[in-house]
Design an enzyme around this catalytic site. Structure first.
Site, mmCIF file in Angstrom:
data_model
loop_
_atom_site.group_PDB
_atom_site.id
_atom_site.type_symbol
_atom_site.label_atom_id
_atom_site.label_comp_id
_atom_site.label_asym_id
_atom_site.label_seq_id
_atom_site.Cartn_x
_atom_site.Cartn_y
_atom_site.Cartn_z
ATOM 1 N N GLU A 1 -21.437 33.177 -30.171
ATOM 2 C CA GLU A 1 -19.971 33.146 -30.295
ATOM 3 C C GLU A 1 -19.547 33.199 -31.760
ATOM 4 O O GLU A 1 -18.625 33.910 -32.133
ATOM 5 C CB GLU A 1 -19.417 31.873 -29.642
ATOM 6 C CG GLU A 1 -17.899 31.781 -29.764
ATOM 7 C CD GLU A 1 -17.313 30.569 -29.046
ATOM 8 O OE1 GLU A 1 -18.034 29.583 -28.834
ATOM 9 O OE2 GLU A 1 -16.115 30.623 -28.714
ATOM 10 N N SER B 1 -10.213 30.154 -22.454
ATOM 11 C CA SER B 1 -9.664 31.507 -22.596
ATOM 12 C C SER B 1 -10.045 32.353 -21.386
ATOM 13 O O SER B 1 -11.189 32.289 -20.910
ATOM 14 C CB SER B 1 -10.223 32.187 -23.850
ATOM 15 O OG SER B 1 -9.939 31.408 -24.988
ATOM 16 N N GLN C 1 -15.492 30.617 -20.740
ATOM 17 C CA GLN C 1 -16.360 29.585 -21.308
ATOM 18 C C GLN C 1 -15.796 28.198 -21.028
ATOM 19 O O GLN C 1 -14.748 27.843 -21.568
ATOM 20 C CB GLN C 1 -16.458 29.799 -22.827
ATOM 21 C CG GLN C 1 -17.261 28.760 -23.566
ATOM 22 C CD GLN C 1 -17.161 28.936 -25.084
ATOM 23 O OE1 GLN C 1 -16.129 29.398 -25.584
ATOM 24 N NE2 GLN C 1 -18.191 28.581 -25.800
ATOM 25 N N GLY C 2 -16.471 27.415 -20.217
ATOM 26 C CA GLY C 2 -16.017 26.060 -19.898
ATOM 27 C C GLY C 2 -16.748 25.019 -20.715
ATOM 28 O O GLY C 2 -17.658 24.349 -20.217
ATOM 29 N N TYR C 3 -16.376 24.908 -21.985
ATOM 30 C CA TYR C 3 -16.985 23.899 -22.865
ATOM 31 C C TYR C 3 -15.989 22.759 -23.131
ATOM 32 O O TYR C 3 -16.223 21.622 -22.760
ATOM 33 C CB TYR C 3 -17.373 24.531 -24.212
ATOM 34 C CG TYR C 3 -18.709 25.236 -24.268
ATOM 35 C CD1 TYR C 3 -19.281 25.835 -23.148
ATOM 36 C CD2 TYR C 3 -19.407 25.330 -25.468
ATOM 37 C CE1 TYR C 3 -20.504 26.489 -23.232
ATOM 38 C CE2 TYR C 3 -20.633 25.980 -25.558
ATOM 39 C CZ TYR C 3 -21.180 26.562 -24.442
ATOM 40 O OH TYR C 3 -22.382 27.215 -24.540
ATOM 41 N N SER C 4 -14.860 23.089 -23.808
ATOM 42 C CA SER C 4 -13.951 22.043 -24.302
ATOM 43 C C SER C 4 -13.290 21.277 -23.166
ATOM 44 O O SER C 4 -13.006 21.833 -22.104
ATOM 45 C CB SER C 4 -12.843 22.667 -25.155
ATOM 46 O OG SER C 4 -13.383 23.438 -26.180
#
Ligand code: FAD
Length: 396
Positions: free
Chosen positions: A248, A165, A130-133
């Site tokens: 999530e 992660s 997951q590429g969010y933050s």
């Protein structure tokens, strides 16, 4: 609210339990595996385990049949989840695909995306991250600055993600990028799927306090992403992003782990002596256990209410945010009680031969603290519940 399982559901539970008795991996992977740092051989065995669960028909039961699911109601899935934890089955390596991006694609993806990605998620052929933050965009996610510029049929992506992660072994990333820097910050964001083998991507593992490489920094240097990997509309990725966050928060707040932790804490209290008697008979510690058990029960009823709502097609409301807030904090509080019960032994790690309960608790205490933060911190969940649920004024 429905508090009882039907006779068909009870039979299904027996069937799952019997299958797990016969099919659990016999070596290496058994046990409640919170281990984030996975070598290639462990990865391969975890992928094989997921495939075995899929072949048995116990994966993604609520997904539509055409995408490899069983089109069953979520009660069956929750039964499988409970039985997996009860049997100490290995965690599913494709969890982020199955529980987060998969359901998002089912709702928001086009037909080509669903056909291309969903089967590989279930078969553990593609593991997702997951590429969010980003540095400077965590709680305030909409401030993200990773830039994607459309050039013909490709986006050119530049920027940085952090705390990603599993990026060190993931094949694909679902990623938020800024496609219109002039729009208000919640607009101008797009949701794209990025192949982690694309040239220009650098992954640098970060070591967590557990001592493992669980998450990473990910750098994008002129990374070219096909336009067809856009999910939803250009500049309207915020809604898609929130759909994933909803899934999530449900995943992180699941009650199955909580029940397992409570049982393990009770066993620890029964076998730990304090003042000449088991800690479980100490009046002060018994109060603590009772308090924790009441919270676990309340969480269980909350989960049953949500299952009932979902079967009856009712809006889940803020249930996912409550799950995330209460579930992750409760898990950490259970681990904290265990650490206090162990006294000085709480300092001994998993590989120490004198460690109590094979060093499970110090690791769990650190790991569960990470989950209070990951997926949105407790403060943020409280803000959302206060503003959207209780209609309190917005926080500044
Ligand atoms: C174990 C773990 C795994 C993770 N995995 C991923 C992943 O795979 N992909 C990904 O994209 N991200 C991941 N994250 C990142 C996670 O989403 C962020 O850490 C989280 O959203 C908080 O952002 P931040 O770390 O920037 O903290 P900040 O946003 O800087 O917050 C710092 C502190 O300020 C508080 N705070 C901030 N704003 C407010 C407010 N408005 N009101 C009240 N308090 C506030 C926060 O609660 C926190 O205590 C992971 C994090 C952890 C711990």
């Amino acid at each position: 609210m429905d508090l009882n399982f039907t006779s068909e559901e009870a039979a299904f539970r027996r069937q799952v339990r019997a299958w797990l008795d016969d099919n659990l991996p016999t070596s290496g992977l058994r046990g409640f595996d919170r281990n984030a740092d996975r070598d290639q051989s462990t990865l391969n065995r975890l992928k094989a385990w997921q495939r075995r669960v899929q072949e048995a028909g116990y994966l993604a039961l609520a997904w539509p049949k055409e995408y490899g699911g069983q089109a069953m109601d979520p009660v069956r899935q929750s039964i499988v989840n409970e039985e997996m934890v009860r049997a100490k089955a290995p965690a599913l390596i494709g969890g982020m695909g199955i529980a987060m991006v998969g359901p998002t694609l089912i709702s928001w993806g086009d037909d080509e995306q669903k056909t291309r990605y969903l089967p590989k998620i279930l078969a553990a052929e593609e593991i997702w991250c997951q590429g969010y933050s980003e540095p400077g965009a965590g709680s305030d996610l909409a401030s993200l600055r990773t830039r994607a510029i459309l050039e013909g049929d490709e986006f050119v992506v530049n920027g940085q993600k952090v705390w990603t992660s599993n990026a060190h072994f993931a094949d694909m990333m679902f990623c938020l990028v800024r496609t219109d820097p002039d729009a208000p910050k919640h607009r101008g964001i797009s949701y794209v799927l990025i192949d982690m083998k694309t040239p220009g991507i650098t992954v640098k593992p970060l070591v967590q306090m557990t001592g493992e490489r669980g998450f990473n920094e990910v750098f994008f240097d002129n990374v070219r992403v096909p336009r067809q990997n856009l999910v939803g509309k250009l500049n309207e990725g915020w809604m898609v992003a929130n759909a994933t966050l909803f899934h999530e928060r449900n995943m992180l707040g699941s009650t199955t782990t909580t029940r397992m932790l409570l049982n393990r804490l009770k066993a620890l209290a029964a076998s730990t002596m304090r003042g000449g008697r088991p800690l479980a008979q100490d009046p002060v510690f018994r109060q603590r256990l009772a308090d924790l058990e009441i919270r676990v029960e309340a969480m269980n009823y909350h989960m049953l209410r949500q299952l009932t709502d979902s079967i009856r097609g009712r809006n889940p409301g803020l249930g996912a945010w409550v799950n995330k807030l209460v579930g992750t904090e409760l898990n950490h509080d259970l681990a904290t009680a265990a650490m206090e019960a162990m006294g000085d032994y709480a300092t001994l790690a998993r590989d120490d031969r004198h460690a109590l309960d094979r060093g499970f608790w110090p690791y769990e205490w650190m790991f569960s603290l990470g989950l209070v933060i990951g997926g949105g911190t407790s403060h943020i969940q409280k803000n959302i519940i206060a503003e959207r649920g209780l209609k309190l004024p917005k926080s500044r």
